[in-house]
Scaffold this active site. Sequence first.
Site, PDB file in Angstrom:
ATOM      1  CG  ASP A  90      -1.792   1.229   1.277  1.00 41.98           C
ATOM      2  OD1 ASP A  90      -1.517   2.184   0.512  1.00 41.98           O
ATOM      3  OD2 ASP A  90      -2.752   1.243   2.055  1.00 41.98           O
ATOM      4  CG  HIS A 179      -1.194   6.872 -25.910  1.00 43.99           C
ATOM      5  ND1 HIS A 179      -2.009   7.551 -25.050  1.00 43.99           N
ATOM      6  CD2 HIS A 179      -1.957   6.519 -26.955  1.00 43.99           C
ATOM      7  CE1 HIS A 179      -3.215   7.595 -25.563  1.00 43.99           C
ATOM      8  NE2 HIS A 179      -3.228   6.977 -26.711  1.00 43.99           N
ATOM      9  CD  GLU A 217     -11.893   9.252 -27.595  1.00 41.75           C
ATOM     10  OE1 GLU A 217     -11.753   8.203 -26.982  1.00 41.75           O
ATOM     11  OE2 GLU A 217     -11.860  10.364 -27.059  1.00 41.75           O
ATOM     12  CG  HIS A 241      -3.603  12.866 -26.551  1.00 39.58           C
ATOM     13  ND1 HIS A 241      -2.479  12.288 -26.011  1.00 39.58           N
ATOM     14  CD2 HIS A 241      -4.649  12.325 -25.883  1.00 39.58           C
ATOM     15  CE1 HIS A 241      -2.835  11.433 -25.053  1.00 39.58           C
ATOM     16  NE2 HIS A 241      -4.139  11.447 -24.957  1.00 39.58           N
ATOM     17  CE  LYS A 341     -14.024  10.476 -23.665  1.00 37.84           C
ATOM     18  NZ  LYS A 341     -13.239   9.413 -24.317  1.00 37.84           N
TER      19      LYS A 341
END
Length: 490
Positions: A90, A179, A217, A241, A341
Amino acid sequence: MHFPEACDFVVFGGTGDLALRKLLPALYHCDLEGRLPVDTRVIAVSRSDLDDDGYRAEARAALAEHVAPEFQDLAAVERLLERVHYVTVDVQDSSSWQPLFDTLKDRENADEAVRVFYLSVAPSLFGPICHELGVNGFAEAPARVVVEKPIGTDLASAKAVNNTISEFFDESQIFRIDHYLGKESVQNLLVTRFANTFLEPLWNSHSIDHVQITVAETLGTGNRADYYDRSGAMRDMVQNHLLQLLCLVAMEPPIEIGGGREDVRDEKLKVLQALKPMTPADVDRDTVRGRYTSGWVGGKPAEGYVDELGHESMTETFVALRTEVQNWRWAGVPFYLRTGKRLDRRVSEIVVVFKNAPYDPFRQREGVTEPNRLTIRVQPEEGMQIHLNAKEPGPGGYRLKPVSLDLSYANAFDKRSPDAYERLLMDVIRGNMTLFMRRDEVEAAWAWCEPILKHWESAALTPKSYPAGSAGPTASFTLIERDGRSWQES
Ligand code: NAD
Protein backbone atom coordinates in the site's frame (compact mmCIF):
# COMPACT_ATOMS: atom_id res chain seq x y z
CA MET A 1 22.14 6.67 -23.66
CA HIS A 2 23.03 2.99 -23.70
CA PHE A 3 21.14 -0.25 -23.82
CA PRO A 4 21.21 -1.88 -20.39
CA GLU A 5 21.87 -5.56 -19.84
CA ALA A 6 19.71 -5.78 -16.75
CA CYS A 7 16.42 -4.06 -16.02
CA ASP A 8 13.80 -4.11 -13.27
CA PHE A 9 10.59 -2.78 -14.74
CA VAL A 10 8.40 -1.93 -11.75
CA VAL A 11 4.72 -1.24 -12.45
CA PHE A 12 2.92 0.49 -9.58
CA GLY A 13 -0.76 -0.21 -10.18
CA GLY A 14 0.07 -3.58 -11.73
CA THR A 15 -3.52 -4.85 -11.33
CA GLY A 16 -5.03 -1.74 -12.95
CA ASP A 17 -6.58 -1.24 -16.36
CA LEU A 18 -3.59 0.44 -18.01
CA ALA A 19 -1.11 -2.17 -16.78
CA LEU A 20 -3.18 -5.17 -17.86
CA ARG A 21 -4.57 -3.75 -21.11
CA LYS A 22 -1.55 -1.86 -22.44
CA LEU A 23 1.70 -2.31 -20.52
CA LEU A 24 1.81 -6.10 -20.23
CA PRO A 25 0.85 -6.68 -23.89
CA ALA A 26 3.53 -4.15 -24.93
CA LEU A 27 6.15 -5.90 -22.77
CA TYR A 28 5.00 -9.22 -24.26
CA HIS A 29 5.60 -8.02 -27.83
CA CYS A 30 8.99 -6.54 -26.88
CA ASP A 31 9.99 -9.84 -25.28
CA LEU A 32 8.60 -11.90 -28.17
CA GLU A 33 10.80 -9.95 -30.57
CA GLY A 34 13.84 -10.27 -28.30
CA ARG A 35 14.04 -6.55 -27.62
CA LEU A 36 13.99 -6.55 -23.81
CA PRO A 37 17.34 -6.64 -22.01
CA VAL A 38 18.10 -10.32 -21.44
CA ASP A 39 18.08 -9.91 -17.69
CA THR A 40 14.72 -8.15 -17.29
CA ARG A 41 12.29 -8.59 -14.44
CA VAL A 42 8.78 -7.11 -14.44
CA ILE A 43 7.70 -6.36 -10.88
CA ALA A 44 4.00 -5.57 -10.47
CA VAL A 45 2.99 -3.70 -7.35
CA SER A 46 -0.45 -2.92 -5.96
CA ARG A 47 -2.52 -3.12 -2.82
CA SER A 48 -4.23 -6.40 -3.78
CA ASP A 49 -3.23 -9.40 -1.71
CA LEU A 50 -1.73 -11.66 -4.39
CA ASP A 51 1.38 -13.78 -4.75
CA ASP A 52 3.49 -14.31 -7.90
CA ASP A 53 1.30 -17.15 -9.14
CA GLY A 54 -1.93 -15.26 -8.46
CA TYR A 55 -0.71 -12.25 -10.40
CA ARG A 56 0.67 -14.40 -13.21
CA ALA A 57 -2.79 -15.90 -13.62
CA GLU A 58 -4.25 -12.39 -13.99
CA ALA A 59 -1.49 -11.42 -16.39
CA ARG A 60 -2.02 -14.60 -18.45
CA ALA A 61 -5.72 -13.81 -18.78
CA ALA A 62 -4.95 -10.19 -19.72
CA LEU A 63 -2.51 -11.29 -22.44
CA ALA A 64 -5.05 -13.78 -23.80
CA GLU A 65 -7.57 -10.95 -24.03
CA HIS A 66 -5.41 -8.07 -25.26
CA VAL A 67 -2.83 -9.64 -27.58
CA ALA A 68 -4.17 -10.17 -31.12
CA PRO A 69 -4.80 -13.88 -31.88
CA GLU A 70 -2.12 -14.03 -34.62
CA PHE A 71 0.56 -13.09 -32.07
CA GLN A 72 -0.53 -15.45 -29.31
CA ASP A 73 2.37 -17.76 -28.56
CA LEU A 74 1.87 -19.78 -25.39
CA ALA A 75 5.59 -20.49 -24.93
CA ALA A 76 6.36 -16.79 -25.25
CA VAL A 77 3.62 -15.93 -22.76
CA GLU A 78 5.09 -18.33 -20.21
CA ARG A 79 8.58 -16.97 -20.89
CA LEU A 80 7.39 -13.45 -20.11
CA LEU A 81 5.49 -14.62 -17.04
CA GLU A 82 8.68 -16.19 -15.67
CA ARG A 83 10.08 -12.67 -15.60
CA VAL A 84 7.01 -11.38 -13.76
CA HIS A 85 6.88 -10.98 -9.97
CA TYR A 86 4.31 -9.45 -7.71
CA VAL A 87 4.67 -7.50 -4.48
CA THR A 88 1.82 -6.24 -2.30
CA VAL A 89 2.41 -2.67 -1.15
CA ASP A 90 0.00 0.00 0.00
CA VAL A 91 2.07 2.87 -1.27
CA GLN A 92 0.53 5.21 1.30
CA ASP A 93 1.71 3.02 4.14
CA SER A 94 5.50 3.31 4.66
CA SER A 95 5.57 0.15 6.72
CA SER A 96 4.41 -1.98 3.76
CA TRP A 97 7.28 -1.13 1.39
CA GLN A 98 10.06 -3.37 2.70
CA PRO A 99 9.11 -6.44 0.58
CA LEU A 100 9.50 -4.33 -2.57
CA PHE A 101 12.90 -3.04 -1.48
CA ASP A 102 13.97 -6.60 -0.68
CA THR A 103 12.81 -7.79 -4.10
CA LEU A 104 14.73 -5.01 -5.85
CA LYS A 105 17.92 -5.91 -4.02
CA ASP A 106 17.43 -9.64 -4.46
CA ARG A 107 19.03 -10.14 -7.87
CA GLU A 108 22.43 -10.44 -9.45
CA ASN A 109 23.92 -7.08 -10.48
CA ALA A 110 21.30 -5.27 -8.38
CA ASP A 111 23.39 -2.09 -8.52
CA GLU A 112 23.75 -2.14 -12.29
CA ALA A 113 20.17 -2.96 -13.25
CA VAL A 114 18.26 -0.03 -14.71
CA ARG A 115 15.19 0.49 -12.54
CA VAL A 116 12.10 1.78 -14.27
CA PHE A 117 9.30 2.88 -11.92
CA TYR A 118 6.10 3.13 -13.94
CA LEU A 119 3.49 5.05 -11.93
CA SER A 120 0.32 3.52 -13.37
CA VAL A 121 -1.71 4.85 -10.46
CA ALA A 122 -3.75 7.95 -9.63
CA PRO A 123 -1.62 11.13 -9.59
CA SER A 124 -2.41 11.61 -5.89
CA LEU A 125 -0.11 8.61 -5.28
CA PHE A 126 2.87 10.05 -7.19
CA GLY A 127 3.98 11.97 -4.08
CA PRO A 128 4.00 9.04 -1.63
CA ILE A 129 5.69 6.75 -4.20
CA CYS A 130 8.47 9.20 -5.14
CA HIS A 131 9.02 10.01 -1.48
CA GLU A 132 9.43 6.37 -0.42
CA LEU A 133 11.70 5.59 -3.37
CA GLY A 134 13.73 8.72 -2.71
CA VAL A 135 14.27 8.44 1.02
CA ASN A 136 15.14 4.75 0.69
CA GLY A 137 17.80 5.37 -1.94
CA PHE A 138 16.00 3.98 -5.01
CA ALA A 139 15.68 7.23 -6.97
CA GLU A 140 19.32 7.56 -7.96
CA ALA A 141 20.13 7.56 -11.68
CA PRO A 142 19.96 5.38 -13.75
CA ALA A 143 16.54 4.88 -12.12
CA ARG A 144 13.70 6.25 -14.23
CA VAL A 145 10.18 7.26 -13.35
CA VAL A 146 7.34 7.16 -15.87
CA VAL A 147 4.10 9.08 -15.43
CA GLU A 148 0.89 9.21 -17.43
CA LYS A 149 -1.58 11.97 -18.04
CA PRO A 150 -3.25 13.71 -16.32
CA ILE A 151 -0.36 15.84 -15.13
CA GLY A 152 -2.46 18.33 -13.25
CA THR A 153 -5.78 19.91 -14.10
CA ASP A 154 -4.40 23.42 -14.52
CA LEU A 155 -1.03 25.17 -14.43
CA ALA A 156 -0.76 25.34 -10.65
CA SER A 157 -1.64 21.68 -10.08
CA ALA A 158 0.66 20.58 -12.94
CA LYS A 159 3.50 22.49 -11.28
CA ALA A 160 2.63 20.84 -7.97
CA VAL A 161 2.75 17.34 -9.55
CA ASN A 162 6.03 18.17 -11.27
CA ASN A 163 7.49 19.58 -8.02
CA THR A 164 6.51 16.42 -6.17
CA ILE A 165 8.33 14.19 -8.65
CA SER A 166 11.29 16.57 -8.98
CA GLU A 167 11.90 16.49 -5.27
CA PHE A 168 13.44 13.04 -5.72
CA PHE A 169 14.04 12.58 -9.47
CA ASP A 170 16.04 14.81 -11.79
CA GLU A 171 14.26 15.99 -14.98
CA SER A 172 16.61 13.68 -16.94
CA GLN A 173 15.00 10.72 -15.12
CA ILE A 174 11.34 11.73 -15.61
CA PHE A 175 9.47 10.25 -18.59
CA ARG A 176 6.04 11.86 -19.10
CA ILE A 177 4.13 9.70 -21.54
CA ASP A 178 1.88 11.03 -24.25
CA HIS A 179 1.15 7.81 -26.09
CA TYR A 180 0.25 9.71 -29.28
CA LEU A 181 3.96 10.41 -29.70
CA GLY A 182 4.65 6.67 -29.78
CA LYS A 183 2.37 6.07 -32.75
CA GLU A 184 4.18 5.10 -35.95
CA SER A 185 2.39 7.64 -38.13
CA VAL A 186 3.23 10.45 -35.71
CA GLN A 187 6.91 9.55 -35.82
CA ASN A 188 6.58 9.24 -39.57
CA LEU A 189 5.43 12.85 -39.64
CA LEU A 190 8.94 13.75 -38.42
CA VAL A 191 10.48 11.55 -41.11
CA THR A 192 8.19 12.95 -43.82
CA ARG A 193 9.07 16.51 -42.87
CA PHE A 194 12.77 16.14 -42.13
CA ALA A 195 14.06 13.31 -44.34
CA ASN A 196 12.53 14.61 -47.59
CA THR A 197 13.07 17.81 -49.48
CA PHE A 198 9.87 18.28 -51.42
CA LEU A 199 7.75 19.51 -48.51
CA GLU A 200 10.06 21.86 -46.66
CA PRO A 201 9.92 24.76 -49.18
CA LEU A 202 6.12 24.58 -48.98
CA TRP A 203 5.86 24.14 -45.21
CA ASN A 204 4.99 27.71 -44.27
CA SER A 205 2.42 30.49 -44.61
CA HIS A 206 3.32 31.09 -48.27
CA SER A 207 1.96 27.73 -49.38
CA ILE A 208 -0.16 26.39 -46.53
CA ASP A 209 -3.67 27.77 -46.14
CA HIS A 210 -4.50 26.12 -42.83
CA VAL A 211 -4.05 22.97 -40.74
CA GLN A 212 -6.75 20.77 -39.21
CA ILE A 213 -6.21 18.31 -36.39
CA THR A 214 -9.07 15.96 -35.54
CA VAL A 215 -9.22 13.32 -32.83
CA ALA A 216 -12.72 11.83 -32.96
CA GLU A 217 -13.98 8.93 -30.88
CA THR A 218 -17.17 6.91 -31.15
CA LEU A 219 -16.90 5.71 -27.55
CA GLY A 220 -18.44 7.51 -24.62
CA THR A 221 -16.82 7.86 -21.22
CA GLY A 222 -17.35 4.19 -20.28
CA ASN A 223 -16.08 3.24 -16.84
CA ARG A 224 -14.01 6.43 -16.61
CA ALA A 225 -17.11 8.65 -16.30
CA ASP A 226 -16.23 10.11 -12.89
CA TYR A 227 -12.65 10.86 -13.90
CA TYR A 228 -13.80 12.32 -17.20
CA ASP A 229 -16.40 14.52 -15.57
CA ARG A 230 -13.66 16.22 -13.55
CA SER A 231 -11.59 16.62 -16.69
CA GLY A 232 -13.50 17.17 -19.96
CA ALA A 233 -12.24 17.19 -23.52
CA MET A 234 -10.00 20.24 -23.16
CA ARG A 235 -7.99 18.81 -20.26
CA ASP A 236 -8.20 15.16 -21.35
CA MET A 237 -7.29 15.60 -25.03
CA VAL A 238 -6.43 19.13 -26.19
CA GLN A 239 -3.88 20.07 -23.51
CA ASN A 240 -1.80 17.01 -24.31
CA HIS A 241 -2.48 14.94 -27.45
CA LEU A 242 -3.77 17.64 -29.81
CA LEU A 243 -1.20 20.26 -28.80
CA GLN A 244 1.57 17.69 -29.13
CA LEU A 245 0.44 16.88 -32.68
CA LEU A 246 0.28 20.59 -33.46
CA CYS A 247 3.85 20.97 -32.18
CA LEU A 248 5.14 18.25 -34.52
CA VAL A 249 3.45 19.89 -37.51
CA ALA A 250 4.65 23.39 -36.67
CA MET A 251 8.12 22.91 -35.14
CA GLU A 252 11.34 24.04 -36.80
CA PRO A 253 13.77 21.36 -38.04
CA PRO A 254 15.71 19.99 -35.07
CA ILE A 255 19.46 19.46 -35.26
CA GLU A 256 19.15 15.81 -34.32
CA ILE A 257 16.29 13.42 -33.72
CA GLY A 258 16.66 10.54 -31.30
CA GLY A 259 20.32 11.00 -30.51
CA GLY A 260 19.79 11.76 -26.85
CA ARG A 261 19.75 15.52 -27.43
CA GLU A 262 16.99 17.93 -26.46
CA ASP A 263 16.43 19.45 -29.93
CA VAL A 264 12.96 18.06 -30.61
CA ARG A 265 11.68 19.03 -27.18
CA ASP A 266 13.28 22.49 -27.45
CA GLU A 267 11.56 23.08 -30.79
CA LYS A 268 8.19 21.83 -29.54
CA LEU A 269 8.42 24.16 -26.56
CA LYS A 270 8.97 27.13 -28.89
CA VAL A 271 5.76 26.27 -30.73
CA LEU A 272 3.76 26.13 -27.49
CA GLN A 273 5.22 29.48 -26.49
CA ALA A 274 4.25 30.93 -29.88
CA LEU A 275 0.57 29.93 -29.65
CA LYS A 276 -1.59 33.03 -29.78
CA PRO A 277 -2.83 33.70 -26.23
CA MET A 278 -6.62 33.77 -25.98
CA THR A 279 -8.44 36.76 -24.51
CA PRO A 280 -12.01 36.23 -23.24
CA ALA A 281 -13.29 37.68 -26.54
CA ASP A 282 -11.07 35.21 -28.47
CA VAL A 283 -12.43 32.36 -26.38
CA ASP A 284 -16.01 33.39 -27.18
CA ARG A 285 -15.22 33.65 -30.88
CA ASP A 286 -12.65 30.90 -31.46
CA THR A 287 -13.70 28.00 -29.23
CA VAL A 288 -16.73 25.71 -29.14
CA ARG A 289 -17.64 23.38 -26.27
CA GLY A 290 -20.06 20.56 -26.91
CA ARG A 291 -21.72 17.74 -25.04
CA TYR A 292 -23.48 14.72 -26.48
CA THR A 293 -27.15 14.03 -25.97
CA SER A 294 -28.77 10.67 -26.76
CA GLY A 295 -28.48 9.37 -30.29
CA TRP A 296 -27.34 6.41 -32.36
CA VAL A 297 -23.73 5.24 -32.71
CA GLY A 298 -22.90 2.38 -35.08
CA GLY A 299 -26.57 1.45 -35.37
CA LYS A 300 -27.04 1.18 -31.60
CA PRO A 301 -28.85 3.60 -29.30
CA ALA A 302 -26.54 5.64 -27.09
CA GLU A 303 -27.43 7.55 -23.94
CA GLY A 304 -26.61 11.20 -23.51
CA TYR A 305 -23.65 12.20 -21.35
CA VAL A 306 -25.70 13.49 -18.41
CA ASP A 307 -27.89 10.36 -18.33
CA GLU A 308 -24.79 8.15 -18.45
CA LEU A 309 -23.25 10.12 -15.62
CA GLY A 310 -26.39 10.18 -13.50
CA HIS A 311 -26.20 13.83 -12.51
CA GLU A 312 -26.12 17.32 -14.02
CA SER A 313 -22.73 18.49 -15.22
CA MET A 314 -21.09 21.38 -17.07
CA THR A 315 -18.29 19.20 -18.51
CA GLU A 316 -17.64 19.28 -22.26
CA THR A 317 -17.22 16.09 -24.29
CA PHE A 318 -16.28 18.03 -27.44
CA VAL A 319 -14.00 20.95 -28.21
CA ALA A 320 -13.30 22.75 -31.46
CA LEU A 321 -11.01 25.74 -31.59
CA ARG A 322 -9.04 27.96 -33.88
CA THR A 323 -5.57 29.12 -32.99
CA GLU A 324 -2.44 30.52 -34.62
CA VAL A 325 1.28 30.00 -34.17
CA GLN A 326 2.74 33.47 -34.00
CA ASN A 327 6.12 33.17 -35.65
CA TRP A 328 7.76 33.88 -38.98
CA ARG A 329 6.87 30.53 -40.55
CA TRP A 330 3.21 30.38 -39.56
CA ALA A 331 1.96 33.97 -39.20
CA GLY A 332 -1.66 34.16 -40.37
CA VAL A 333 -2.14 30.38 -40.83
CA PRO A 334 -5.08 29.10 -38.75
CA PHE A 335 -4.78 25.79 -36.94
CA TYR A 336 -8.22 24.26 -36.34
CA LEU A 337 -8.38 21.61 -33.64
CA ARG A 338 -11.35 19.43 -32.71
CA THR A 339 -11.89 16.42 -30.54
CA GLY A 340 -14.91 14.71 -29.08
CA LYS A 341 -16.58 11.58 -27.82
CA ARG A 342 -19.58 9.73 -29.22
CA LEU A 343 -19.01 11.11 -32.70
CA ASP A 344 -19.96 9.48 -35.98
CA ARG A 345 -16.49 8.04 -36.62
CA ARG A 346 -13.28 7.08 -34.90
CA VAL A 347 -10.41 8.86 -36.52
CA SER A 348 -7.28 10.80 -35.57
CA GLU A 349 -5.74 12.76 -38.37
CA ILE A 350 -3.82 15.83 -39.33
CA VAL A 351 -4.82 17.55 -42.56
CA VAL A 352 -2.52 20.18 -44.04
CA VAL A 353 -4.46 22.17 -46.64
CA PHE A 354 -2.38 24.02 -49.21
CA LYS A 355 -3.29 27.27 -50.91
CA ASN A 356 -4.93 27.28 -54.29
CA ALA A 357 -2.76 27.76 -57.36
CA PRO A 358 -2.22 31.49 -57.87
CA TYR A 359 -3.76 31.36 -61.33
CA ASP A 360 -6.14 28.89 -62.92
CA PRO A 361 -5.37 28.27 -66.60
CA PHE A 362 -8.19 25.67 -66.83
CA ARG A 363 -10.95 28.23 -66.69
CA GLN A 364 -12.84 26.54 -69.50
CA ARG A 365 -12.50 23.12 -67.92
CA GLU A 366 -15.20 20.82 -66.73
CA GLY A 367 -15.04 19.17 -63.31
CA VAL A 368 -13.64 20.62 -60.11
CA THR A 369 -10.31 21.44 -58.55
CA GLU A 370 -9.67 21.17 -54.86
CA PRO A 371 -6.77 22.55 -52.87
CA ASN A 372 -3.90 20.08 -52.40
CA ARG A 373 -3.99 18.36 -49.06
CA LEU A 374 -1.62 16.18 -47.09
CA THR A 375 -3.45 13.91 -44.67
CA ILE A 376 -1.58 12.08 -41.94
CA ARG A 377 -3.81 9.36 -40.59
CA VAL A 378 -2.85 8.47 -37.02
CA GLN A 379 -5.68 5.99 -36.49
CA PRO A 380 -7.36 3.71 -37.32
CA GLU A 381 -5.38 2.66 -40.44
CA GLU A 382 -2.10 4.52 -40.08
CA GLY A 383 -0.91 6.13 -43.28
CA MET A 384 -0.58 9.23 -45.38
CA GLN A 385 -2.41 10.62 -48.39
CA ILE A 386 -1.56 13.40 -50.79
CA HIS A 387 -4.62 14.80 -52.52
CA LEU A 388 -4.07 16.44 -55.86
CA ASN A 389 -5.92 17.29 -59.03
CA ALA A 390 -5.50 15.10 -62.10
CA LYS A 391 -6.82 15.04 -65.62
CA GLU A 392 -9.55 12.50 -66.05
CA PRO A 393 -8.55 10.35 -69.06
CA GLY A 394 -10.44 11.12 -72.24
CA PRO A 395 -10.28 13.16 -75.40
CA GLY A 396 -11.74 16.58 -75.71
CA GLY A 397 -10.46 19.09 -73.24
CA TYR A 398 -9.52 18.98 -69.62
CA ARG A 399 -11.81 17.37 -67.15
CA LEU A 400 -10.15 17.63 -63.74
CA LYS A 401 -10.70 15.32 -60.85
CA PRO A 402 -9.31 15.24 -57.29
CA VAL A 403 -7.33 12.00 -56.73
CA SER A 404 -5.13 10.77 -53.92
CA LEU A 405 -1.73 9.13 -53.57
CA ASP A 406 -2.17 6.70 -50.76
CA LEU A 407 0.47 5.37 -48.41
CA SER A 408 -1.10 2.76 -46.20
CA TYR A 409 1.37 1.47 -43.65
CA ALA A 410 -0.21 -1.95 -43.69
CA ASN A 411 0.28 -2.22 -47.48
CA ALA A 412 3.63 -0.46 -47.83
CA PHE A 413 5.48 -2.36 -45.11
CA ASP A 414 5.25 -6.06 -44.63
CA LYS A 415 5.54 -5.56 -40.90
CA ARG A 416 3.30 -5.37 -37.89
CA SER A 417 2.78 -1.79 -36.77
CA PRO A 418 3.70 -1.87 -33.08
CA ASP A 419 1.49 -0.34 -30.44
CA ALA A 420 2.68 3.07 -29.25
CA TYR A 421 3.48 1.69 -25.80
CA GLU A 422 6.00 -0.80 -27.22
CA ARG A 423 8.08 1.97 -28.70
CA LEU A 424 7.75 4.16 -25.62
CA LEU A 425 8.57 1.45 -23.07
CA MET A 426 11.70 0.52 -25.01
CA ASP A 427 12.67 4.21 -25.12
CA VAL A 428 12.32 4.39 -21.34
CA ILE A 429 14.56 1.34 -20.91
CA ARG A 430 17.04 2.80 -23.38
CA GLY A 431 16.87 6.25 -21.77
CA ASN A 432 15.71 8.04 -24.92
CA MET A 433 13.55 11.01 -23.88
CA THR A 434 12.77 12.50 -27.32
CA LEU A 435 9.18 11.25 -27.44
CA PHE A 436 8.34 12.22 -23.86
CA MET A 437 7.07 15.55 -22.64
CA ARG A 438 9.45 17.73 -20.75
CA ARG A 439 8.25 19.68 -17.74
CA ASP A 440 8.38 23.07 -19.47
CA GLU A 441 6.32 21.71 -22.39
CA VAL A 442 3.59 20.43 -20.10
CA GLU A 443 3.48 23.69 -18.22
CA ALA A 444 3.53 25.82 -21.39
CA ALA A 445 0.58 23.80 -22.71
CA TRP A 446 -1.34 24.40 -19.47
CA ALA A 447 -0.44 28.10 -19.52
CA TRP A 448 -2.03 28.38 -22.97
CA CYS A 449 -5.14 26.34 -22.06
CA GLU A 450 -5.79 28.06 -18.76
CA PRO A 451 -7.41 31.31 -20.00
CA ILE A 452 -9.78 29.20 -22.10
CA LEU A 453 -10.74 27.00 -19.16
CA LYS A 454 -11.09 30.01 -16.85
CA HIS A 455 -13.30 31.90 -19.25
CA TRP A 456 -15.53 28.89 -19.82
CA GLU A 457 -15.83 28.47 -16.08
CA SER A 458 -16.66 32.09 -15.40
CA ALA A 459 -19.15 32.29 -18.26
CA ALA A 460 -20.81 29.14 -16.83
CA LEU A 461 -22.43 28.31 -20.17
CA THR A 462 -23.80 24.83 -20.72
CA PRO A 463 -21.88 23.16 -23.57
CA LYS A 464 -23.67 23.07 -26.91
CA SER A 465 -25.59 19.86 -27.55
CA TYR A 466 -24.85 17.37 -30.29
CA PRO A 467 -26.59 14.03 -30.76
CA ALA A 468 -24.42 10.97 -30.09
CA GLY A 469 -23.34 9.60 -33.48
CA SER A 470 -23.26 13.03 -35.17
CA ALA A 471 -20.22 15.03 -36.34
CA GLY A 472 -20.40 17.42 -33.38
CA PRO A 473 -22.25 20.63 -32.57
CA THR A 474 -23.32 22.90 -35.43
CA ALA A 475 -21.21 25.68 -33.93
CA SER A 476 -18.04 23.70 -34.73
CA PHE A 477 -18.92 23.93 -38.41
CA THR A 478 -19.68 27.63 -38.13
CA LEU A 479 -16.27 28.13 -36.48
CA ILE A 480 -14.42 27.05 -39.62
CA GLU A 481 -17.00 27.98 -42.26
CA ARG A 482 -17.03 31.64 -41.29
CA ASP A 483 -13.39 31.68 -42.51
CA GLY A 484 -14.53 30.25 -45.87
CA ARG A 485 -13.14 26.80 -45.07
CA SER A 486 -14.61 23.46 -44.11
CA TRP A 487 -13.66 20.40 -42.08
CA GLN A 488 -12.10 17.74 -44.29
CA GLU A 489 -13.67 14.32 -43.90
CA SER A 490 -11.44 11.69 -45.51
P1 NAD B 1 -6.94 1.73 -12.28
O1 NAD B 1 -7.84 2.36 -11.28
O2 NAD B 1 -7.48 0.67 -13.16
O3 NAD B 1 -5.69 1.09 -11.50
C1 NAD B 1 -5.08 1.70 -10.40
C2 NAD B 1 -4.06 0.77 -9.80
O4 NAD B 1 -3.50 1.43 -8.66
C3 NAD B 1 -4.62 -0.57 -9.29
O5 NAD B 1 -3.67 -1.57 -9.56
C4 NAD B 1 -4.70 -0.36 -7.78
O6 NAD B 1 -4.57 -1.57 -7.03
C5 NAD B 1 -3.48 0.51 -7.55
N1 NAD B 1 -3.55 1.25 -6.29
C6 NAD B 1 -4.51 2.13 -5.90
N2 NAD B 1 -4.22 2.59 -4.68
C7 NAD B 1 -3.06 2.00 -4.28
C8 NAD B 1 -2.25 2.08 -3.12
N3 NAD B 1 -2.57 2.87 -2.10
N4 NAD B 1 -1.13 1.34 -3.09
C9 NAD B 1 -0.78 0.54 -4.12
N5 NAD B 1 -1.50 0.43 -5.24
C10 NAD B 1 -2.63 1.16 -5.32
O7 NAD B 1 -6.28 2.92 -13.09
P2 NAD B 1 -5.71 2.87 -14.60
O8 NAD B 1 -6.83 3.09 -15.53
O9 NAD B 1 -4.87 1.68 -14.76
O10 NAD B 1 -4.83 4.21 -14.65
C11 NAD B 1 -3.58 4.35 -14.00
C12 NAD B 1 -3.03 5.74 -14.27
O11 NAD B 1 -2.82 5.91 -15.67
C13 NAD B 1 -3.97 6.87 -13.86
O12 NAD B 1 -3.20 7.97 -13.46
C14 NAD B 1 -4.70 7.20 -15.15
O13 NAD B 1 -5.17 8.53 -15.17
C15 NAD B 1 -3.58 7.00 -16.15
N6 NAD B 1 -4.07 6.67 -17.50
C16 NAD B 1 -4.79 5.54 -17.73
C17 NAD B 1 -5.21 5.24 -19.01
C18 NAD B 1 -5.98 3.99 -19.31
O14 NAD B 1 -6.18 3.72 -20.50
N7 NAD B 1 -6.39 3.22 -18.33
C19 NAD B 1 -4.90 6.10 -20.07
C20 NAD B 1 -4.15 7.24 -19.81
C21 NAD B 1 -3.75 7.52 -18.53
